[in-house]
Design a protein around this motif. Structure first.
Motif, PDB file in Angstrom:
ATOM      1  N   ASP A 284      20.879 -21.247  13.809  1.00 22.25           N
ATOM      2  CA  ASP A 284      21.171 -22.680  13.856  1.00 22.25           C
ATOM      3  C   ASP A 284      20.070 -23.432  14.587  1.00 22.25           C
ATOM      4  O   ASP A 284      19.733 -24.563  14.231  1.00 22.25           O
ATOM      5  CB  ASP A 284      22.514 -22.919  14.553  1.00 22.25           C
ATOM      6  N   ARG A 285      19.526 -22.825  15.629  1.00 27.00           N
ATOM      7  CA  ARG A 285      18.396 -23.408  16.341  1.00 27.00           C
ATOM      8  C   ARG A 285      17.122 -22.843  15.730  1.00 27.00           C
ATOM      9  O   ARG A 285      16.837 -21.651  15.839  1.00 27.00           O
ATOM     10  CB  ARG A 285      18.462 -23.066  17.834  1.00 27.00           C
ATOM     11  N   ASN A 286      16.342 -23.717  15.085  1.00 17.95           N
ATOM     12  CA  ASN A 286      15.226 -23.245  14.267  1.00 17.95           C
ATOM     13  C   ASN A 286      13.928 -23.142  15.046  1.00 17.95           C
ATOM     14  O   ASN A 286      12.953 -23.856  14.788  1.00 17.95           O
ATOM     15  CB  ASN A 286      15.045 -24.168  13.059  1.00 17.95           C
ATOM     16  N   ASP A 287      13.909 -22.250  16.015  1.00 25.61           N
ATOM     17  CA  ASP A 287      12.665 -21.921  16.704  1.00 25.61           C
ATOM     18  C   ASP A 287      12.748 -20.461  17.139  1.00 25.61           C
ATOM     19  O   ASP A 287      13.753 -19.781  16.906  1.00 25.61           O
ATOM     20  CB  ASP A 287      12.392 -22.858  17.885  1.00 25.61           C
ATOM     21  N   ALA A 288      11.672 -19.967  17.750  1.00 21.23           N
ATOM     22  CA  ALA A 288      11.618 -18.546  18.094  1.00 21.23           C
ATOM     23  C   ALA A 288      12.693 -18.151  19.089  1.00 21.23           C
ATOM     24  O   ALA A 288      13.266 -17.054  18.999  1.00 21.23           O
ATOM     25  CB  ALA A 288      10.232 -18.210  18.647  1.00 21.23           C
ATOM     26  N   VAL A 289      12.996 -19.030  20.034  1.00 16.76           N
ATOM     27  CA  VAL A 289      14.054 -18.744  21.002  1.00 16.76           C
ATOM     28  C   VAL A 289      15.397 -18.628  20.292  1.00 16.76           C
ATOM     29  O   VAL A 289      16.188 -17.712  20.552  1.00 16.76           O
ATOM     30  CB  VAL A 289      14.093 -19.832  22.090  1.00 16.76           C
ATOM     31  N   GLY A 290      15.658 -19.552  19.375  1.00 18.31           N
ATOM     32  CA  GLY A 290      16.898 -19.512  18.625  1.00 18.31           C
ATOM     33  C   GLY A 290      17.008 -18.275  17.747  1.00 18.31           C
ATOM     34  O   GLY A 290      18.096 -17.692  17.606  1.00 18.31           O
ATOM     35  N   LEU A 291      15.894 -17.857  17.154  1.00 20.84           N
ATOM     36  CA  LEU A 291      15.911 -16.670  16.309  1.00 20.84           C
ATOM     37  C   LEU A 291      16.194 -15.421  17.134  1.00 20.84           C
ATOM     38  O   LEU A 291      17.015 -14.576  16.740  1.00 20.84           O
ATOM     39  CB  LEU A 291      14.582 -16.539  15.566  1.00 20.84           C
ATOM     40  N   ALA A 292      15.549 -15.295  18.285  1.00 23.83           N
ATOM     41  CA  ALA A 292      15.802 -14.140  19.145  1.00 23.83           C
ATOM     42  C   ALA A 292      17.258 -14.095  19.581  1.00 23.83           C
ATOM     43  O   ALA A 292      17.888 -13.026  19.593  1.00 23.83           O
ATOM     44  CB  ALA A 292      14.875 -14.179  20.356  1.00 23.83           C
ATOM     45  N   ALA A 293      17.809 -15.254  19.921  1.00 19.44           N
ATOM     46  CA  ALA A 293      19.192 -15.311  20.382  1.00 19.44           C
ATOM     47  C   ALA A 293      20.176 -14.977  19.267  1.00 19.44           C
ATOM     48  O   ALA A 293      21.283 -14.488  19.532  1.00 19.44           O
ATOM     49  CB  ALA A 293      19.490 -16.698  20.950  1.00 19.44           C
ATOM     50  N   ALA A 294      19.807 -15.243  18.008  1.00 25.69           N
ATOM     51  CA  ALA A 294      20.704 -15.006  16.881  1.00 25.69           C
ATOM     52  C   ALA A 294      20.844 -13.530  16.531  1.00 25.69           C
ATOM     53  O   ALA A 294      21.802 -13.133  15.870  1.00 25.69           O
ATOM     54  CB  ALA A 294      20.222 -15.792  15.656  1.00 25.69           C
ATOM     55  N   PHE A 295      19.886 -12.727  16.954  1.00 26.48           N
ATOM     56  CA  PHE A 295      19.984 -11.294  16.720  1.00 26.48           C
ATOM     57  C   PHE A 295      21.109 -10.706  17.578  1.00 26.48           C
ATOM     58  O   PHE A 295      21.295 -11.076  18.738  1.00 26.48           O
ATOM     59  CB  PHE A 295      18.676 -10.595  17.077  1.00 26.48           C
ATOM     60  N   GLY A 296      21.849  -9.769  17.022  1.00 23.84           N
ATOM     61  CA  GLY A 296      22.812  -9.038  17.823  1.00 23.84           C
ATOM     62  C   GLY A 296      22.107  -8.009  18.705  1.00 23.84           C
ATOM     63  O   GLY A 296      20.891  -7.809  18.609  1.00 23.84           O
ATOM     64  N   ASP A 297      22.879  -7.379  19.572  1.00 25.39           N
ATOM     65  CA  ASP A 297      22.299  -6.318  20.388  1.00 25.39           C
ATOM     66  C   ASP A 297      21.944  -5.134  19.495  1.00 25.39           C
ATOM     67  O   ASP A 297      22.667  -4.818  18.546  1.00 25.39           O
ATOM     68  CB  ASP A 297      23.283  -5.872  21.466  1.00 25.39           C
ATOM     69  N   PRO A 298      20.833  -4.475  19.775  1.00 26.56           N
ATOM     70  CA  PRO A 298      20.414  -3.369  18.908  1.00 26.56           C
ATOM     71  C   PRO A 298      21.315  -2.152  19.050  1.00 26.56           C
ATOM     72  O   PRO A 298      21.863  -1.877  20.114  1.00 26.56           O
ATOM     73  CB  PRO A 298      18.999  -3.061  19.405  1.00 26.56           C
ATOM     74  N   ARG A 299      21.443  -1.430  17.945  1.00 27.11           N
ATOM     75  CA  ARG A 299      22.100  -0.138  17.970  1.00 27.11           C
ATOM     76  C   ARG A 299      21.039   0.931  18.208  1.00 27.11           C
ATOM     77  O   ARG A 299      19.846   0.666  18.054  1.00 27.11           O
ATOM     78  CB  ARG A 299      22.820   0.110  16.653  1.00 27.11           C
TER      79      ARG A 299
END
Length: 255
Positions: A121-136
């Motif tokens: 929803d937030r179209n910048d690098a910070v928003g993209l990083a935050a949109a990722f779930g925690d890694p498995r």
């Protein structure tokens, strides 16, 4: 039927600093609204200085990644062009793909014939990083980006525990503008910036001359680059698109 012309920007001169191959849509939109666009590319996209070997290495082991994250249409185009040269484009069918925003997502769909799996929803690098779930366990993310990319995406993913491989897919250089173009830029009503690299490139091109036109930015990251460079920002697009930029230009120059 001819599209109705909207004259809300009549007699306004607007500088478009996008790379030449990306400027046509915005230029036509400005003309439809009555503006006189000044096409003054502040960046040109060229291969990375490392010759592309790190990009090749990552593409040849693409199956090891859970995600590929793109932060620009240029990154998508450069990466897929390299994938074609190495004969590995089909491998993208088995990996999830993230896009920083709508224009990057559109380029992904055009190249891969499928939508991006993630657009924040937030179209910048910070928003993209935050949109990722925690890694498995075993998850890894491939980030092909500009050689001049800011660190927010890689840092944000790494901080969340992702195994990140970031490589340069391309770099940007600053074209030289003619004296005629520089004169047009100096008297423009507005200047549009769509990336931090365009901000730096434009300032290099005008060589210390003031930016007199209203500064309009595509998003918060570009606006932050303007602020860091001492440029007051008149308007930021509500959406990172040509329509969003047009609305921001109208707000900036017609107030």
């Amino acid at each position: 039927m001819t599209e109705k012309r909207l004259d809300v920007l009549a007699d306004r001169t607007v500088v478009v600093t996008r790379a030449s191959h990306q400027a046509s849509g915005l230029v036509e939109a400005l003309r439809r609204h009555g503006a006189r666009p000044v096409v003054a590319p502040a960046i040109a996209v060229v291969p990375p200085l490392d010759g592309g070997q790190p990009l090749d290495d990552a593409l040849l082991r693409l199956e090891q990644f859970s995600w590929v994250a793109f932060t620009s249409p240029n990154a998508v185009a450069a990466t897929l062009a390299r994938a074609d040269r190495r004969g590995v484009r089909k491998r993208f069918a088995r990996v999830r793909v993230a896009a920083v925003g709508p224009s990057t997502a559109a380029r992904i769909e055009a190249e891969l014939d499928r939508p991006a799996n993630l657009v924040p929803d937030r179209n910048d690098a910070v928003g993209l990083a935050a949109a990722f779930g925690d890694p498995r366990p075993g998850d890894a993310c491939f980030v092909p980006h500009s050689a001049q990319a800011r660190p927010e995406l890689v840092d944000g993913l790494t901080a969340r525990g992702w195994n990140v491989t970031a490589v340069s897919a391309y770099r940007t250089v600053t074209p030289t503008l003619s004296d005629h173009l520089i004169a047009d830029v100096a008297t423009a009503d507005a200047v549009i910036f769509a990336s931090p690299s365009a901000v730096q490139g434009h300032l290099t091109q005008i060589d210390g001359e003031p930016v007199r036109g209203a500064v309009v930015c595509i998003g918060s990251t570009t606006a932050a680059a303007c602020t860091e460079a001492g440029l007051p920002v008149a308007a930021v697009a509500a959406r990172p698109s040509d329509d969003g930029l047009i609305e921001a230009v109208i707000a900036a120059v017609n107030g």
